[in-house]
Structure formats: C-alpha cells, structure tokens
Design a protein around this motif. Structure first.
Motif, short mmCIF file in Angstrom:
data_model
loop_
_atom_site.label_atom_id
_atom_site.label_comp_id
_atom_site.label_asym_id
_atom_site.label_seq_id
_atom_site.Cartn_x
_atom_site.Cartn_y
_atom_site.Cartn_z
N TYR A 106 15.51 13.12 0.17
CA TYR A 106 16.67 12.50 0.81
C TYR A 106 16.68 12.78 2.30
O TYR A 106 16.34 13.89 2.74
N PHE A 107 17.01 11.79 3.07
CA PHE A 107 17.24 11.93 4.50
C PHE A 107 18.29 10.91 4.91
O PHE A 107 18.23 9.75 4.53
N GLU A 108 19.27 11.37 5.67
CA GLU A 108 20.15 10.42 6.34
C GLU A 108 19.37 9.79 7.49
O GLU A 108 18.39 10.34 7.97
N ALA A 109 19.83 8.62 7.95
CA ALA A 109 19.14 7.97 9.05
C ALA A 109 19.08 8.85 10.29
O ALA A 109 18.15 8.76 11.10
N ASN A 110 20.06 9.75 10.43
CA ASN A 110 20.09 10.63 11.60
C ASN A 110 19.07 11.77 11.53
O ASN A 110 19.00 12.59 12.45
N GLY A 111 18.27 11.83 10.47
CA GLY A 111 17.20 12.82 10.39
C GLY A 111 17.56 14.11 9.68
O GLY A 111 16.83 15.09 9.75
N HIS A 112 18.69 14.11 8.97
CA HIS A 112 19.16 15.30 8.25
C HIS A 112 18.74 15.19 6.79
O HIS A 112 19.22 14.31 6.08
N GLY A 113 17.85 16.05 6.33
CA GLY A 113 17.43 15.96 4.94
C GLY A 113 16.31 16.91 4.58
O GLY A 113 15.91 17.76 5.38
N THR A 114 15.79 16.76 3.36
CA THR A 114 14.71 17.61 2.89
C THR A 114 14.16 17.01 1.60
O THR A 114 14.51 15.91 1.19
N VAL A 115 13.28 17.76 0.94
CA VAL A 115 12.74 17.39 -0.36
C VAL A 115 13.03 18.54 -1.32
O VAL A 115 12.78 19.71 -0.99
N LEU A 116 13.56 18.22 -2.49
CA LEU A 116 13.87 19.24 -3.50
C LEU A 116 12.86 19.17 -4.64
O LEU A 116 12.66 18.12 -5.24
N PHE A 117 12.22 20.30 -4.91
CA PHE A 117 11.33 20.43 -6.07
C PHE A 117 12.07 21.24 -7.12
O PHE A 117 12.33 22.43 -6.92
N GLY A 118 12.42 20.59 -8.23
CA GLY A 118 13.16 21.26 -9.28
C GLY A 118 12.28 22.19 -10.10
O GLY A 118 11.05 22.20 -9.97
N PRO A 119 12.90 23.00 -10.98
CA PRO A 119 12.15 23.96 -11.79
C PRO A 119 11.04 23.32 -12.62
O PRO A 119 9.95 23.87 -12.75
N LYS A 120 11.31 22.13 -13.19
CA LYS A 120 10.30 21.46 -14.00
C LYS A 120 9.10 21.08 -13.15
O LYS A 120 7.94 21.23 -13.57
N ALA A 121 9.35 20.59 -11.95
CA ALA A 121 8.25 20.21 -11.06
C ALA A 121 7.43 21.41 -10.65
O ALA A 121 6.19 21.38 -10.66
N LEU A 122 8.10 22.49 -10.29
CA LEU A 122 7.39 23.70 -9.86
C LEU A 122 6.52 24.24 -11.00
O LEU A 122 5.36 24.62 -10.79
N ALA A 123 7.07 24.27 -12.21
CA ALA A 123 6.32 24.77 -13.36
C ALA A 123 5.14 23.87 -13.68
O ALA A 123 4.03 24.35 -13.98
N ALA A 124 5.35 22.56 -13.62
CA ALA A 124 4.28 21.62 -13.94
C ALA A 124 3.15 21.70 -12.92
O ALA A 124 1.96 21.64 -13.29
N ILE A 125 3.49 21.83 -11.65
CA ILE A 125 2.46 21.93 -10.61
C ILE A 125 1.67 23.22 -10.77
O ILE A 125 0.43 23.23 -10.69
N ASP A 126 2.36 24.32 -11.04
CA ASP A 126 1.67 25.61 -11.24
C ASP A 126 0.75 25.55 -12.45
O ASP A 126 -0.40 26.01 -12.40
N ALA A 127 1.24 25.00 -13.56
CA ALA A 127 0.44 24.93 -14.79
C ALA A 127 -0.77 24.04 -14.60
O ALA A 127 -1.89 24.37 -15.03
N ALA A 128 -0.58 22.89 -13.97
CA ALA A 128 -1.69 21.97 -13.76
C ALA A 128 -2.71 22.55 -12.79
O ALA A 128 -3.92 22.36 -12.96
N GLU A 129 -2.23 23.27 -11.78
CA GLU A 129 -3.15 23.87 -10.81
C GLU A 129 -4.03 24.92 -11.48
O GLU A 129 -5.21 25.05 -11.19
N THR A 130 -3.44 25.67 -12.40
CA THR A 130 -4.20 26.68 -13.14
C THR A 130 -5.25 26.03 -14.04
O THR A 130 -6.39 26.50 -14.15
N ALA A 131 -4.87 24.91 -14.66
CA ALA A 131 -5.76 24.24 -15.61
C ALA A 131 -6.85 23.43 -14.91
O ALA A 131 -7.91 23.19 -15.47
N ALA A 132 -6.57 22.99 -13.69
CA ALA A 132 -7.53 22.13 -12.98
C ALA A 132 -7.82 22.72 -11.61
O ALA A 132 -7.47 22.15 -10.58
N ALA A 133 -8.43 23.89 -11.61
CA ALA A 133 -8.76 24.56 -10.36
C ALA A 133 -9.63 23.66 -9.49
O ALA A 133 -10.55 23.01 -9.98
N GLY A 134 -9.29 23.61 -8.21
CA GLY A 134 -10.07 22.80 -7.29
C GLY A 134 -9.49 21.43 -7.02
O GLY A 134 -10.02 20.69 -6.19
N SER A 135 -8.41 21.05 -7.70
CA SER A 135 -7.79 19.76 -7.46
C SER A 135 -7.09 19.74 -6.11
O SER A 135 -6.18 20.54 -5.86
#
Length: 280
Positions: A106-135
């Motif tokens: 999310y970002f307002e047009a004025n440039g105020h914002g960020t990206v949120l990575f929820g718990p499911k996303a963080l866990a999935a990225i960590d698990a996939a990174e472990t399973a597919a080293a070098g990706s």
C-alpha cells in the motif's frame, strides 16, 4: 546535465517518499509518486512469487484510496494481475486492510506506505528457501522481508527497497522506463468551503455520497457528461469545513471542467459559502 537522472525526495520526518526526474526536451519534471512506487513493488514481488512457485500458495494484493490515479488501478489489476482493495483516506486504513493479504502493498499517492509480509508469507518463504537452496527468487523475497520496514512510513527503507528493485534483472533500468509503465490520467483537485461539512456523508470508501442524495445525483450527471474514462468524487474534510473534489478524465481540460462542475454541485447542494471558484 540532469536529464534522466533518478532523484528522490522525502518529507521532513522521512515517512513519505517520491521520485522525480528531468524529462528530455521541454517536457519538464516527471513525478513518480506513491501510486507508481506501489506498482513497482507489486509488479516485482509478483514476478518473484511466480518464479519461486509460491503464487498459488500466497495472496498478494494492493490497497489504495479513492485518490489513487485510475491508471494505476487498471495497471495493477489488468497488467500485473493483483487484486486492489479500496479504503478511506488515511494510512491507518490502508495499513489495516493490507493485513488481509499474505503480502499487502500500500502507498498513498503522497508516498506514504510500505509492504507487509504476514506470518504465512514469512513461513512459506523460509520453508521454500530451505527446500530449494540457491533459488534467486526466494533469496530476493527473503531479502525484501528484511529490507522493508513493515512499520508505517519509513521513507529511507522504502528508498533502499526501490533502489534494490531497480537494480534487479527484469525491472525497469531507468526512471523514465519506470514512469512509462503506465500513463497517469489527467486529474484535478479542488475544495469548496461549506457552512457545515457534516452535512455531506459518504459511504465507507468515500467514493460516493450518501447524503444529500441530490449531491451524488449531480456528481453522477457531471461524470457521465464528461465522457468515457471520467471519474470523480467529493468528500468532506476531516479537519476543516470544506468538501474536497477529485476529478479525473481523458484530458486535462476535461478534468478541470469536471472538477469545476463538482465544485458547483457542492456549493449549490451542500451549503457552500464565500465565492465559488469558476475557473482554473
């Protein structure tokens, strides 16, 4: 000498970020605002999720307000292929809604914002990174989770993330290419002083007036008369007795014309005071 150089600006407390550049010839200054920062993040993250095989496992979405340029919404939905949700003006509303996605941009047009990575996303990225080293894609996603500050409004973190994305393969290599991902529709904002802003009530996302009904009828008529691609809404200010106007159309002249028509509707149907603006 500055033509085409990528430059950025933050506000005084460094929670808002915009980019800008000098265009070639006599085209002046190009402003790359929060809408275009959001599309850059969403476009890049979507590509990494696709490459990592996580697109079916994680939801990625973007949150905007009614003030987001319509061209950015169309680009996100039709080209990037991510859902877009709308909320009332104010970063607190965008931040809350972004949590509805596994990865929320999310970002307002004025440039105020960020990206949120929820718990499911963080866990999935960590698990996939472990399973597919070098990706590479997984390493990039993991890097973004560490680089982006998920608190509201850290322009320096946002700037570093933008710079990282622009240096990556497949991303726009220049700010002109980034700016050209889509072309903003011409728009105009005005405000009309009223006796009591509480007279005007809108639906939750502020895109339509609930009361007075005659005001929304006038808005609909003005937008319809402006032709294909026109969009407009009015909303009461949260801090002063004014009603704000946003108008968008296929040309600047039409956007200006629509904005003035909406201002007149407010003045006549919501208790306007003072002198009505009749030209831009």
């Amino acid at each position: 000498a500055d033509v085409g150089k990528r430059m950025a600006s933050m506000d005084g407390d460094a929670d808002r970020l915009v980019y800008f550049f000098v265009k070639a010839g006599s085209d002046g200054l190009g402003l790359v605002d929060g809408d275009k920062i959001a599309t850059l993040f969403a476009r890049f993250i979507k590509a990494q999720l696709d490459a990592a095989g996580l697109s079916d496992d994680l939801t990625l979405g973007c949150v905007q307000t009614a003030y987001a340029n319509g061209a950015s919404t169309d680009y996100l939905r039709e080209v990037v292929g991510v859902p877009v949700e709308f909320v009332p003006t104010g970063v607190k509303h965008l931040h809350k809604k972004a949590h509805d996605f596994d990865i929320g941009v999310y970002f307002e047009a004025n440039g105020h914002g960020t990206v949120l990575f929820g718990p499911k996303a963080l866990a999935a990225i960590d698990a996939a990174e472990t399973a597919a080293a070098g990706s590479v894609a997984l390493a990039v996603l993991k890097g973004l989770t560490l680089l982006i500050n998920q608190a509201v409004g850290d322009a320096l973190s946002d700037l570093l993330a933008v710079e990282a994305i622009l240096s990556a393969e497949g991303a726009p290599s220049t700010i002109a290419e980034w700016d050209a991902l889509y072309v903003d529709r011409p728009s105009r904002q005005l405000k009309v002083a009223v006796h009591d802003r509480a007279v005007v009530k809108t639906q939750w996302d502020e895109m339509r007036v609930i009361e007075p009904v005659a005001l929304q009828d006038a808005v609909d008529a003005a937008v319809s008369a402006c032709g294909e691609g026109a969009r407009g809404f009015v909303r009461p200010s949260g801090t002063e007795d004014v009603v704000r106007v946003y108008a968008e159309a296929s040309t600047q002249a039409k956007a200006d014309e629509l904005a003035l028509a909406l201002a007149k509707a407010i003045y006549e149907k919501a208790g306007g005071v003072g002198n009505l603006q009749t030209s831009i």
